[in-house]
Write an enzyme that holds these catalytic residues in place. Structure first.
Site, PDB file in Angstrom:
ATOM      1  N   THR A 114     -32.805   3.131   2.232  1.00 17.61           N
ATOM      2  CA  THR A 114     -32.645   2.255   1.065  1.00 17.61           C
ATOM      3  C   THR A 114     -31.651   2.851   0.058  1.00 17.61           C
ATOM      4  OG1 THR A 114     -34.564   3.237  -0.021  1.00 17.61           O
ATOM      5  CG2 THR A 114     -34.940   1.265   1.310  1.00 17.61           C
ATOM      6  N   PHE A 171     -41.769  14.081  12.393  1.00 19.78           N
ATOM      7  CA  PHE A 171     -42.431  12.932  11.744  1.00 19.78           C
ATOM      8  C   PHE A 171     -42.164  12.854  10.243  1.00 19.78           C
ATOM      9  CE2 PHE A 171     -45.199  14.910  15.049  1.00 19.78           C
ATOM     10  CZ  PHE A 171     -44.846  14.076  16.075  1.00 19.78           C
ATOM     11  N   GLU A 200     -37.909  16.877   7.185  1.00 18.55           N
ATOM     12  CA  GLU A 200     -36.744  16.255   6.557  1.00 18.55           C
ATOM     13  C   GLU A 200     -36.287  17.079   5.369  1.00 18.55           C
ATOM     14  OE1 GLU A 200     -37.139  12.059   5.894  1.00 18.55           O
ATOM     15  OE2 GLU A 200     -35.248  11.921   4.806  1.00 18.55           O
ATOM     16  N   GLU A 221     -40.545   4.204  13.313  1.00 15.87           N
ATOM     17  CA  GLU A 221     -41.627   4.093  12.330  1.00 15.87           C
ATOM     18  C   GLU A 221     -42.490   2.836  12.446  1.00 15.87           C
ATOM     19  OE1 GLU A 221     -40.116   5.970   8.311  1.00 15.87           O
ATOM     20  OE2 GLU A 221     -38.512   4.885   9.299  1.00 15.87           O
ATOM     21  N   ARG A 247     -39.440   2.405  -0.906  1.00 16.89           N
ATOM     22  CA  ARG A 247     -39.733   1.750   0.383  1.00 16.89           C
ATOM     23  C   ARG A 247     -41.115   1.106   0.351  1.00 16.89           C
ATOM     24  NH1 ARG A 247     -38.002   1.058   5.640  1.00 16.89           N
ATOM     25  NH2 ARG A 247     -36.037   2.044   5.131  1.00 16.89           N
TER      26      ARG A 247
END
Lengths: 152, 770
Positions: B437, B223, B227, B717, B305
């Protein structure tokens, strides 16, 4: 001391009595289906059945289960290797994502269905309150258990 | 429906996670000694007794790092191990490798660390007060804000706090490192970003990437929490492995995991919205202030974002979006599903909710009136055209299928006749931009091998963490090669197979890797088609088959113009091998035509948008704040779904995870910055009892998404943000206590406590003379 795990008899030295069941299964027997995810008997990922009752084994010791029958997820499938109908329902209903909670979920559902072969969705929710899943949102787990109930 | 590729292995217990891997007797257990102060000087570290303990093999401090003491993923401002000063709780000070966890814990007790506490910034409010910016503010604007407000009949202003969220992946952070020959090291890491894990291990060990192999078979939930955080555990593990030249495993205890790792960013947002009598928004200004924690990590991308989602689904002609990330002495906050989007969408949805109450209109109507339009009023504040707008179709279908209008009347009736229980309902949309992005990250690689027996092994750069990426890759491969699923396997993700991958994040896993796999297959198919044309020429008289007419379908390869010219896939592969045709290819994909200018705040950052909508109805006990979701209807747009069961699973799971964030997942720290939530007993993620009693989920059908893999859409997401329907339904129920005449106090998460306090305030206001 004696133990029965997945219909197999084990003679275990008394020195193991204080060993945690989750470690015994995972480290000594290589039955790694039960996961230790919270270490405080709160999430249910380590759940196994002891005489068909759900026990969270991160807090159980071998002495607590002496002489009892233990079913782990590895003992759920039929002897010929085909899936138990409950396992198949989890597969078919899409009740599995990362899979870390799945063994505990399946076994907890199995214990419910052994006691109550036609649970309502509300009863399923009550029975699985102690099993956390972070991926699925539970809906397809309830579906799976409902689907499997006709085999009990 | 095609099942999840590992489903059978999971429900028999056979699926192997890193902690289930058999390792040699040589294995050592790694343990992290981390900072217990939010901000302090380290005066003294004494581990002389600990290192003598039997079974302790190594204790490392930053001094023993052979390479660079750094593990910041983009900005190098995050030390791998603390030097002289700690800037948050949870930073690694020492690493221990011992024969067992128990010995490592015994050793920890013998270690003395003396700190000199320094002033710490522990809240976003104090960070704002001190103007402790992480980086210069960012801005996106359009139109004339001042005039926009002047032209507005009504203006509402407010502040919204949105809370942190713990990922609570079931499998806590884990890494297993195995030393190889010379400098070689292999890391089995539960990481969403194997290439970055590889690079950071190489950097801290002072070796090159070619000597570091990172492998990810499967992850027990991530989730976003794996990362960048997974890199830390891997770097620490690699240091111990390198120091001892033995296999080392670090598997964090749940409590340690919750203390050490960052969370979803807390935001404190200020907004001002101007609108007319109809509820149409003319001007909106929003300041998004985030708590980045002690290091940059991905905070600027998350803020970006957030800013790009400040509009959610609404066209706002005059708009100014300011983003500021503040540095605090909290553990560095990280990616989490939605990546800033939810924090910004919560603000505009709050503004719309307030407009509705102010104008005494249904919030559904305000939302509908402000949606991006199809032909005009369809440009976002950052200049991207909102193409293939699905908002109206979703709204029309969902209002009908959820019986919204009738139920709204029933709820009003219920609330009139019940004093202590109140019901509430809300419909909320999401429009979520798909692509990293940071445009260059939108690339992926694949390696497809076909073996002589006609079976296929697919490698790609994405990681499987339960989301069903590998199941989708299997389907893509099966469709492209025209062979059965059983003949295909997706390999564990491995940096030696696919280099320089991007994180499996931003919902982009199947978009990017699916295309890379398809491109690899197309290369092989092109070779095979050429070969088969040649074979057909030898075998059949008459006109030659054309390469572009060769089709791969149903385990055969044939000429679509002359279908009797065909050969089984297996036979073709065998013949091709004997004729020295390469049966292996890499594939590469980059998302076309995207780019975003950060300085100007303009561009086309997204390849496309994913849309969804939800209606939720709740009941609130106004004496306790207790509440439950009676019914939720979701209609979500996944394009032409790659797998209906898996996509629905993502929608349900995302929605419920969002529901946790907006209701029960309340993270608290004490005045020194110590986390007060320990494990699931005090950190309440949704249980099976918390999901809607009546839960209806549908995917929008018949709306393919052009220019993506098999016309599908990303789905990881966006559904999380559908949980605002629950959050605002609760607010609607609170509002009913005062007959919708008072604007309720509200924040996120709306815990029972927040709800009860809000209700009590309304009751007090009711008693006051007007």
């Amino acid at each position: 001391m004696k133990l029965n795990i997945n219909n197999k008899h084990y003679e275990i030295p008394d020195s193991y009595k204080e060993k945690r069941l989750v470690e015994y299964l995972r480290d000594d027997l290589d039955l790694t289906g039960a996961k230790n995810a919270c270490d405080m008997a709160a999430c249910g990922a380590c759940a196994v059945l002891v005489n068909n009752e759900v026990i969270k084994i991160c807090h159980a010791h071998l002495k607590d289960v002496e002489g009892k029958n233990i079913t782990t997820i590895e003992g759920m499938a039929n002897p010929d290797g085909t899936l138990h109908p409950l396992q198949q329902s989890f597969v078919d209903a899409g009740a599995i994502q990362c899979g870390f909670c799945t063994p505990g979920m399946v076994l907890t559902a199995h214990a419910l269905l052994l006691k109550n072969s036609k649970p309502t969705r509300l009863e399923i929710r009550k029975a699985l309150i102690g099993n956390l899943c972070r991926c699925t949102g539970y809906q397809q787990i309830i579906d799976a258990i409902e689907m499997a109930s006709k085999y009990y | 429906m095609q099942e999840h590729e590992s489903a059978i292995l999971h429900c028999t217990g056979e699926a192997v996670f890193i902690n289930d891997m058999p390792v040699s007797e040589n294995l050592l257990i790694g343990h992290v000694i981390y900072s217990k102060h939010a901000h302090a000087k380290i005066l003294e570290i004494d581990f002389s007794d600990a290192v003598k303990l039997k079974g302790v093999h190594s204790i490392l401090s930053y001094k023993e790092i052979p390479g660079i003491n750094q593990m910041g993923p983009i900005i190098h401002d995050e030390l791998c191990m603390v030097e002289n000063e700690v800037t948050s709780i949870g930073q690694a000070i020492l690493l221990i490798a011992a024969d067992s966890k128990e010995i490592a814990i015994e050793a920890e007790k013998l270690i003395e660390i003396k700190y000199e506490p320094l002033e710490a910034i522990l809240s976003i409010e104090s960070a704002i007060e001190k103007y402790n910016l992480l980086a210069p503010k960012r801005k996106i604007e359009r139109g004339n804000l001042q005039k926009g407000f002047e032209d507005s009949a009504h203006i509402i202003e407010g502040t919204l706090k949105t809370g942190a969220q713990e990922h609570w992946y079931l499998e806590t952070q884990i890494c297993l490192c195995i030393p190889g020959e010379g400098n070689e090291i292999k890391a089995y890491s539960s990481t969403q970003h194997p290439s970055e894990t590889q690079a950071i291990i190489a950097e801290v060990l002072g070796i090159s990437s070619k000597d570091v192999e990172v492998e990810v078979k499967r992850i027990g939930g991530a989730f976003g929490g794996k990362e960048t955080e997974a890199n830390h555990i891997a770097a620490w593990c690699a240091l111990l492995c390198n120091a001892t030249k033995r296999p080392v495993k670090i598997h964090l205890f749940r409590d340690d995991d919750q203390i050490i790792t960052g969370k979803r960013h807390r935001f404190l947002s200020k907004y001002k919205v101007g609108f007319n009598d109809e509820g149409i928004i003319n001007a909106y200004s929003v300041e998004l202030n985030s708590d980045a924690g002690s290091a940059t990590d991905l905070s600027m991308a998350i803020l970006e974002r957030a800013m790009l989602h400040a509009d959610n689904s609404y066209f706002i002609p005059n708009i100014k979006i300011i983003g500021r990330a503040y540095k605090t002495n909290m553990p560095s906050n990280v990616a989490m599903r939605g990546f800033g989007g939810p924090q910004a969408i919560a603000v505009i949805e709050t503004a719309i909710d307030k407009i509705a109450r102010y104008l005494k209109m249904d919030s559904a109507e305000i939302r509908y009136k402000n949606f991006y339009k199809i032909e005009n009023n369809n440009i976002s504040p950052y200049g991207q055209c909102i193409e293939n707008n699905r908002l109206f179709i979703l709204f029309d279908k969902l209002i009908k299928s959820s019986d919204y209008i009738k139920r709204r009347e029933e709820i009003n009736e219920f609330n009139k006749s019940n004093e202590f229980y109140k019901k509430g309902m809300a419909i909320t949309p999401v429009k979520f931009g798909i692509s990293f992005t940071t445009s260059f990250l939108n690339q992926a690689g694949a390696l497809v091998n076909i073996y002589k027996d006609g079976t296929v092994l697919v490698n790609h750069g994405g990681t499987e963490m339960g989301q069903g990426l590998n199941t989708k890759i299997l389907k893509i491969t099966s469709k492209e090669l025209g062979i059965k699923l059983v003949k295909i396997k997706v390999n564990a993700t491995n940096t030696s197979k696919i280099p320089n991958t991007s994180a499996t994040a931003a919902s982009s896993g199947s978009d990017l890797n699916g295309m890379a796999v398809k491109n690899a297959i197309e290369t092989i198919k092109s070779r095979l088609s050429e070969f088969v044309v040649d074979e057909f020429r030898k075998k059949y008289e008459g006109i030659c088959s054309k390469k572009h007419n060769i089709k791969f379908e149903n385990n055969f390869v044939y000429d679509i113009k002359i279908p009797e010219r065909k050969i089984s896939f297996n036979e073709l592969i065998s013949n091709a091998y004997l004729n020295q045709i390469s049966l292996s290819s890499t594939g590469y994909y980059k998302t076309p035509n995207i780019g975003f200018d950060r300085e100007k705040g303009q561009g086309k950052p997204f390849h496309y948008f994913a849309y969804g909508m939800a209606v939720s109805e709740v009941i609130v006990d106004t004496l306790t704040g207790y509440n439950k979701i009676l019914r939720t209807d979701i209609l979500h747009d996944a394009g032409d779904t790659l797998n209906k069961g898996i996509d629905k699973g993502q929608v349900i799971g995302g929605f419920i995870q969002g529901t946790g964030w907006v209701t029960t997942e309340d993270i608290k720290w004490d005045s020194d910055g110590h986390l007060l939530n320990h494990s699931p007993d005090t950190y309440k993620i949704p249980t099976i009892q918390d999901i809607p009693e009546d839960f209806r989920i549908e995917l929008l059908e018949g709306y393919p998404n052009e220019n993506t893999i098999r016309k599908s859409k990303a789905v990881g997401e966006p559904p999380l943000m559908l949980a605002f329907s629950v959050w605002l339904a609760i607010k609607d129920a609170i509002s009913a206590v005062g007959n919708h005449e008072f604007e309720p106090d509200f924040s996120l998460p709306a815990t029972n406590e927040v709800i009860l306090l809000s209700i009590e305030k309304i009751r007090k206001l009711q008693k006051e003379p007007a």
